[in-house]
Design an enzyme around this catalytic site. Structure first.
Site, short mmCIF file in Angstrom:
data_model
loop_
_atom_site.label_atom_id
_atom_site.label_comp_id
_atom_site.label_asym_id
_atom_site.label_seq_id
_atom_site.Cartn_x
_atom_site.Cartn_y
_atom_site.Cartn_z
N ASP A 183 0.87 -1.19 0.00
CA ASP A 183 0.00 0.00 0.00
C ASP A 183 0.90 1.23 0.00
OD1 ASP A 183 -3.09 0.81 0.60
OD2 ASP A 183 -1.70 2.25 1.48
N GLU A 185 2.00 5.27 -0.60
CA GLU A 185 1.49 6.64 -0.51
C GLU A 185 2.24 7.47 -1.54
OE1 GLU A 185 -1.07 7.51 1.30
OE2 GLU A 185 -1.22 5.49 2.13
N ASP A 283 -2.76 1.08 -6.67
CA ASP A 283 -1.35 1.11 -6.26
C ASP A 283 -0.42 0.57 -7.34
OD1 ASP A 283 -1.18 1.59 -2.97
OD2 ASP A 283 -3.10 0.86 -3.70
N HIS A 340 -4.26 6.33 6.13
CA HIS A 340 -3.44 6.95 5.10
C HIS A 340 -1.96 6.92 5.45
CE1 HIS A 340 -7.20 8.12 3.40
NE2 HIS A 340 -7.49 8.91 4.40
N ASP A 345 -1.84 1.02 6.77
CA ASP A 345 -2.81 0.52 5.80
C ASP A 345 -2.45 -0.89 5.35
OD1 ASP A 345 -4.24 2.83 5.94
OD2 ASP A 345 -3.41 3.72 4.12
#
Length: 386
Positions: A183, A185, A283, A340, A345
């Protein structure tokens, strides 16, 4: 004596009917007995192999147009991906792999031109389509939504043991040795759209053993953006990652090498016994694609096929599509950590995946990114590298 000339009109013209010519191999209709009906004429196919290919593709509900070579390739890909197996649905997305990359802005344009599905980039988990980074919110696109899967089953949805039996195994082990829950960011802004040049700033992976179905290790690294190195205030507030953290972090190419070194402790390159799991397709399908173009590298082979957990969850439990918090709630769990945050996550996604594995769900790829390699010629023209 006077001669009298009498004009007699000719009889009306009636065309003669041509009688059929009898040949050695033909029989006159008059000679055929009344009890025997003439056999229906059958025209043999000019291209029987092409007709056979089209019939096989039609059975799989695939496109039947194209030349023989195109039809053979289409059928070969479908059978290889498991389309002949009932209940198995693998969704595809295409992208362009630019080997001789032009400047960054042009590279983004080339990549967008090769995309065949609509990107949905979301941030806040509340269907906010303007944010553009987080893969846990927002609605899904046409490449993912299947209305048939959203319809309620004829039996109670809570009767999980009767849902999608083809997804289950006789034993409790999984077909892959290791599963990698990812996951990321990425950079974002409040008013960003799907064309925003997102760059990955956090790369966390949770490693699950496919036999024991337990977490065995974690990899985590922040990533320094290079195209737009300064984070927006919105991105800092959303992800909790500050400017000093990414400034001190390595670039994505270095992080990817470090990740492969870490993964090599458990699997050997090219890591065919591993499979990625993500919450939705964004992603790997979108952010990895953009980051590889920014970093001037090709997409690694192990980041092409993966498990879209939202789709697998919907299919396995025969429930409505949920985001991360919705899946946790329906499984009797709560989100642990900071939303987040890539690391938190990924850990919560791993909890859902392990719960489904223990319920008997089989984790196999249900999404694949097809890559077209493109080169740039001497005069700047693009060409496909087969």
């Amino acid at each position: 004596m006077t001669a009298v000339h009498v004009h007699v009109a000719p009889p009306p013209y009636t065309p003669k009917k041509k009688s059929p010519k009898n040949s050695n191999n033909s029989v006159s209709p008059s000679t055929v007995p009344a009890s025997v009906e003439p056999a229906a004429e059958t025209t043999p196919s000019v291209h029987p192999k092409v007709d056979q290919l089209r019939a096989q593709l039609a059975e799989l509900n695939l496109n039947t147009t194209g030349t023989k070579a195109v039809l053979q390739a289409r059928l070969r890909r479908a059978l290889k991906s498991g389309a002949k197996k009932p209940g198995k649905r693998v969704h595809f997305s295409e992208e362009v792999d630019v080997r001789m990359l032009p400047p960054v802005d042009e590279a983004i344009t080339v990549a967008s031109a090769g995309e065949t599905t609509t990107m949905t980039l979301s941030l806040d988990g509340e269907h906010n389509l303007s944010s553009g980074t987080n893969s846990h919110g927002g609605t899904d696109d046409n490449a993912i939504i299947d209305e048939a899967s959203a319809s309620p089953p004829p039996y109670p949805a809570t009767d999980w043991r009767h849902v999608y039996r083809e997804c289950k195994r006789a034993d409790t082990s999984q077909p892959y040795d290791f599963y990698l829950v990812l996951d990321v960011e990425a950079t974002c802004d409040r008013d960003a759209d799907r064309h925003f040049p997102n760059e990955i700033i956090e790369f966390p992976v949770v490693l699950i053993n496919g036999e024991t179905m337990r977490v065995v290790d974690e990899f985590h690294s922040y990533v320094r953006p290079t195209v737009h190195p300064k984070l927006s205030a919105f991105c800092i507030e959303l992800t909790g990652i500050d400017q000093a953290t990414v400034d001190a972090a390595p670039t994505f190419s270095t992080v990817l090498r470090d990740f492969e070194t870490w993964l090599s402790q458990y699997a050997q390159p090219p890591y065919r016994n591993t499979l990625f799991i993500t919450d939705g397709p964004w992603d790997i399908r979108d952010f990895i694609r953009k980051q590889c173009h920014h970093s001037r590298i090709s997409r690694p082979g192990y980041l092409r096929s993966f498990v879209d957990l939202r789709r697998l969850y919907t299919d396995f439990y025969a429930r409505e599509r949920q985001n991360l918090n919705g899946m946790l709630e329906e499984m009797g769990m709560r989100f642990e950590g900071r939303e987040h945050s890539g690391r938190d996550d990924a850990r919560n996604i791993a909890r859902i995946a392990m719960g489904m594995m223990n319920e008997g769900c089989l984790f196999t790829p249900n999404y694949e990114v097809r890559v077209k390699r493109v080169g740039i010629g001497k005069r700047g023209k693009q060409f496909i590298l087969v």
